[in-house]
Scaffold this motif. Structure first.
Motif, PDB file in Angstrom:
ATOM      1  N   GLU A   1      53.079  37.609  33.660  1.00 20.30           N
ATOM      2  CA  GLU A   1      53.981  37.873  32.527  1.00 20.30           C
ATOM      3  C   GLU A   1      53.461  37.231  31.247  1.00 20.30           C
ATOM      4  O   GLU A   1      53.552  37.827  30.169  1.00 20.30           O
ATOM      5  N   ALA A   2      52.906  36.024  31.369  1.00 19.40           N
ATOM      6  CA  ALA A   2      52.375  35.337  30.187  1.00 19.40           C
ATOM      7  C   ALA A   2      51.215  36.121  29.574  1.00 19.40           C
ATOM      8  O   ALA A   2      51.138  36.272  28.341  1.00 19.40           O
ATOM      9  N   VAL A   3      50.320  36.637  30.406  1.00 20.68           N
ATOM     10  CA  VAL A   3      49.180  37.402  29.899  1.00 20.68           C
ATOM     11  C   VAL A   3      49.661  38.716  29.284  1.00 20.68           C
ATOM     12  O   VAL A   3      49.259  39.084  28.174  1.00 20.68           O
ATOM     13  N   VAL A   4      50.540  39.426  29.990  1.00 20.09           N
ATOM     14  CA  VAL A   4      51.038  40.714  29.494  1.00 20.09           C
ATOM     15  C   VAL A   4      51.771  40.530  28.166  1.00 20.09           C
ATOM     16  O   VAL A   4      51.560  41.292  27.217  1.00 20.09           O
ATOM     17  N   THR A   5      52.606  39.524  28.098  1.00 20.82           N
ATOM     18  CA  THR A   5      53.348  39.259  26.861  1.00 20.82           C
ATOM     19  C   THR A   5      52.400  38.929  25.713  1.00 20.82           C
ATOM     20  O   THR A   5      52.560  39.444  24.599  1.00 20.82           O
ATOM     21  N   ALA A   6      51.422  38.074  25.980  1.00 22.34           N
ATOM     22  CA  ALA A   6      50.467  37.683  24.929  1.00 22.34           C
ATOM     23  C   ALA A   6      49.656  38.884  24.444  1.00 22.34           C
ATOM     24  O   ALA A   6      49.434  39.046  23.236  1.00 22.34           O
TER      25      ALA A   6
ATOM     26  N   GLU B   1      52.739  48.307  36.057  1.00 19.36           N
ATOM     27  CA  GLU B   1      51.518  48.215  36.856  1.00 19.36           C
ATOM     28  C   GLU B   1      51.072  46.761  37.044  1.00 19.36           C
ATOM     29  O   GLU B   1      50.694  46.351  38.141  1.00 19.36           O
ATOM     30  N   ALA B   2      51.144  45.977  35.983  1.00 15.79           N
ATOM     31  CA  ALA B   2      50.689  44.581  36.045  1.00 15.79           C
ATOM     32  C   ALA B   2      51.598  43.711  36.893  1.00 15.79           C
ATOM     33  O   ALA B   2      51.155  42.719  37.478  1.00 15.79           O
ATOM     34  N   MET B   3      52.851  44.066  36.983  1.00 17.75           N
ATOM     35  CA  MET B   3      53.806  43.269  37.753  1.00 17.75           C
ATOM     36  C   MET B   3      53.973  43.766  39.191  1.00 17.75           C
ATOM     37  O   MET B   3      54.698  43.169  39.983  1.00 17.75           O
ATOM     38  N   ALA B   4      53.285  44.840  39.551  1.00 14.25           N
ATOM     39  CA  ALA B   4      53.483  45.463  40.863  1.00 14.25           C
ATOM     40  C   ALA B   4      53.219  44.498  42.024  1.00 14.25           C
ATOM     41  O   ALA B   4      53.963  44.467  42.992  1.00 14.25           O
ATOM     42  N   ASP B   5      52.160  43.731  41.945  1.00 20.00           N
ATOM     43  CA  ASP B   5      51.876  42.717  42.961  1.00 20.00           C
ATOM     44  C   ASP B   5      50.896  41.717  42.378  1.00 20.00           C
ATOM     45  O   ASP B   5      50.460  41.868  41.256  1.00 20.00           O
ATOM     46  N   SER B   6      50.548  40.703  43.149  1.00 20.06           N
ATOM     47  CA  SER B   6      49.707  39.638  42.605  1.00 20.06           C
ATOM     48  C   SER B   6      48.212  39.864  42.843  1.00 20.06           C
ATOM     49  O   SER B   6      47.417  38.970  42.611  1.00 20.06           O
ATOM     50  N   ASP B   7      47.829  41.063  43.306  1.00 30.26           N
ATOM     51  CA  ASP B   7      46.423  41.369  43.523  1.00 30.26           C
ATOM     52  C   ASP B   7      45.666  41.227  42.200  1.00 30.26           C
ATOM     53  O   ASP B   7      45.953  41.925  41.230  1.00 30.26           O
ATOM     54  N   ARG B   8      44.724  40.321  42.164  1.00 29.06           N
ATOM     55  CA  ARG B   8      44.032  39.982  40.920  1.00 29.06           C
ATOM     56  C   ARG B   8      43.216  41.156  40.379  1.00 29.06           C
ATOM     57  O   ARG B   8      43.205  41.428  39.182  1.00 29.06           O
ATOM     58  N   ARG B   9      42.513  41.859  41.263  1.00 29.70           N
ATOM     59  CA  ARG B   9      41.711  42.998  40.816  1.00 29.70           C
ATOM     60  C   ARG B   9      42.615  44.072  40.206  1.00 29.70           C
ATOM     61  O   ARG B   9      42.318  44.605  39.135  1.00 29.70           O
ATOM     62  N   ALA B  10      43.723  44.387  40.861  1.00 29.75           N
ATOM     63  CA  ALA B  10      44.647  45.401  40.343  1.00 29.75           C
ATOM     64  C   ALA B  10      45.197  44.973  38.987  1.00 29.75           C
ATOM     65  O   ALA B  10      45.319  45.790  38.066  1.00 29.75           O
ATOM     66  N   PHE B  11      45.524  43.689  38.843  1.00 28.64           N
ATOM     67  CA  PHE B  11      46.017  43.188  37.566  1.00 28.64           C
ATOM     68  C   PHE B  11      44.955  43.330  36.481  1.00 28.64           C
ATOM     69  O   PHE B  11      45.237  43.781  35.369  1.00 28.64           O
TER      70      PHE B  11
ATOM     71  N   SER C   1      44.341  34.775  42.505  1.00 31.09           N
ATOM     72  CA  SER C   1      45.628  35.468  42.410  1.00 31.09           C
ATOM     73  C   SER C   1      46.431  34.818  41.294  1.00 31.09           C
ATOM     74  O   SER C   1      46.189  33.679  40.923  1.00 31.09           O
ATOM     75  N   LEU C   2      47.352  35.588  40.772  1.00 34.57           N
ATOM     76  CA  LEU C   2      48.187  35.099  39.674  1.00 34.57           C
ATOM     77  C   LEU C   2      49.654  35.217  40.076  1.00 34.57           C
ATOM     78  O   LEU C   2      50.054  36.216  40.676  1.00 34.57           O
ATOM     79  N   THR C   3      50.426  34.216  39.725  1.00 32.15           N
ATOM     80  CA  THR C   3      51.859  34.290  39.980  1.00 32.15           C
ATOM     81  C   THR C   3      52.482  35.291  39.022  1.00 32.15           C
ATOM     82  O   THR C   3      51.876  35.679  38.019  1.00 32.15           O
ATOM     83  N   ARG C   4      53.685  35.680  39.296  1.00 35.70           N
ATOM     84  CA  ARG C   4      54.405  36.590  38.405  1.00 35.70           C
ATOM     85  C   ARG C   4      54.528  35.986  36.996  1.00 35.70           C
ATOM     86  O   ARG C   4      54.327  36.672  36.003  1.00 35.70           O
ATOM     87  N   VAL C   5      54.827  34.703  36.925  1.00 34.90           N
ATOM     88  CA  VAL C   5      54.967  34.027  35.631  1.00 34.90           C
ATOM     89  C   VAL C   5      53.647  34.067  34.867  1.00 34.90           C
ATOM     90  O   VAL C   5      53.619  34.315  33.653  1.00 34.90           O
ATOM     91  N   GLN C   6      52.543  33.827  35.548  1.00 41.59           N
ATOM     92  CA  GLN C   6      51.235  33.864  34.898  1.00 41.59           C
ATOM     93  C   GLN C   6      50.912  35.275  34.402  1.00 41.59           C
ATOM     94  O   GLN C   6      50.427  35.448  33.282  1.00 41.59           O
TER      95      GLN C   6
END
Length: 182
Positions: free
Chosen positions: A20-25, A55-65, A13-18
């Motif tokens: 956000e870092a991937v999406v921003t990059a 979509e990426a920030m919706a929840d911390s489900d790794r597969r969905a992300f 699982s990924l935190t919101r901050v993590q």
């Protein structure tokens, strides 16, 4: 486009901050490095990236992300712009045991390591859904420059398929498939 390397990219699982870092990059990398915007007619990049953020920030489900990230880059319709998630391959990359090709408007078995499924068999449905409809629902996750390219990738992405499913063949046979059983 390669996101920043970090150990957390293999976490379940990924935190919101993590996230956000991937999406921003990725957004920055696309804006900076993607040279084919003109080759994607009708692309509204601002709307695409906004939808990806949501979509990426919706929840911390790794597969969905992972799937949101794959869909984001696949929307650029370029075979060279793809997201390969090691976590997704490790946790959900069990092989199908067969491959399909699109021939004369039909899904035909190209290779198979499964008993009862042979090259040349025509697959018409997966879990009672027409296979072409299933493909079209999964198309958003295939980074390809053409529809032909997307169809070639379809069975090379096992995580697009359930872990267990039933294939219906044109000759009336039904086969239960368990990914990774071969």
């Amino acid at each position: 486009i390669t996101p920043p390397a970090a150990a957390y990219l293999l976490a379940d699982s990924l935190t919101r901050v993590q996230r956000e870092a991937v999406v921003t990059a990725l957004d920055l990398a696309v804006r900076r490095d993607f040279a084919h915007f003109a080759g994607v007619p009708g692309l509204d990049y601002a709307a695409l990236v906004t939808s990806y953020w949501r979509e990426a920030m919706a929840d911390s489900d790794r597969r969905a992300f992972s799937l949101a990230t794959i869909a984001f880059l696949a929307a650029l319709r370029n075979a060279h712009t793809d997201f390969q998630d090691d976590w997704l391959w490790l946790t959900d990359g069990q092989p199908l045991g067969f491959s399909l090709v699109w021939v004369e408007e039909r899904w035909v078995v190209d290779t198979s390591a499964l008993p009862g499924l042979a090259a040349g068999d025509v697959v018409v449905a997966i879990d009672e859904e027409p296979l072409e409809d299933y493909f079209l629902r999964q198309r958003r996750y295939l980074s390809a420059s053409s529809e032909r390219g997307a169809r070639q990738l379809f069975t090379a992405r096992p995580w697009l398929f359930p872990k267990a499913f039933t294939l219906a063949l044109e000759d009336g046979r039904r086969l239960t498939i368990e990914r990774g059983a071969t």
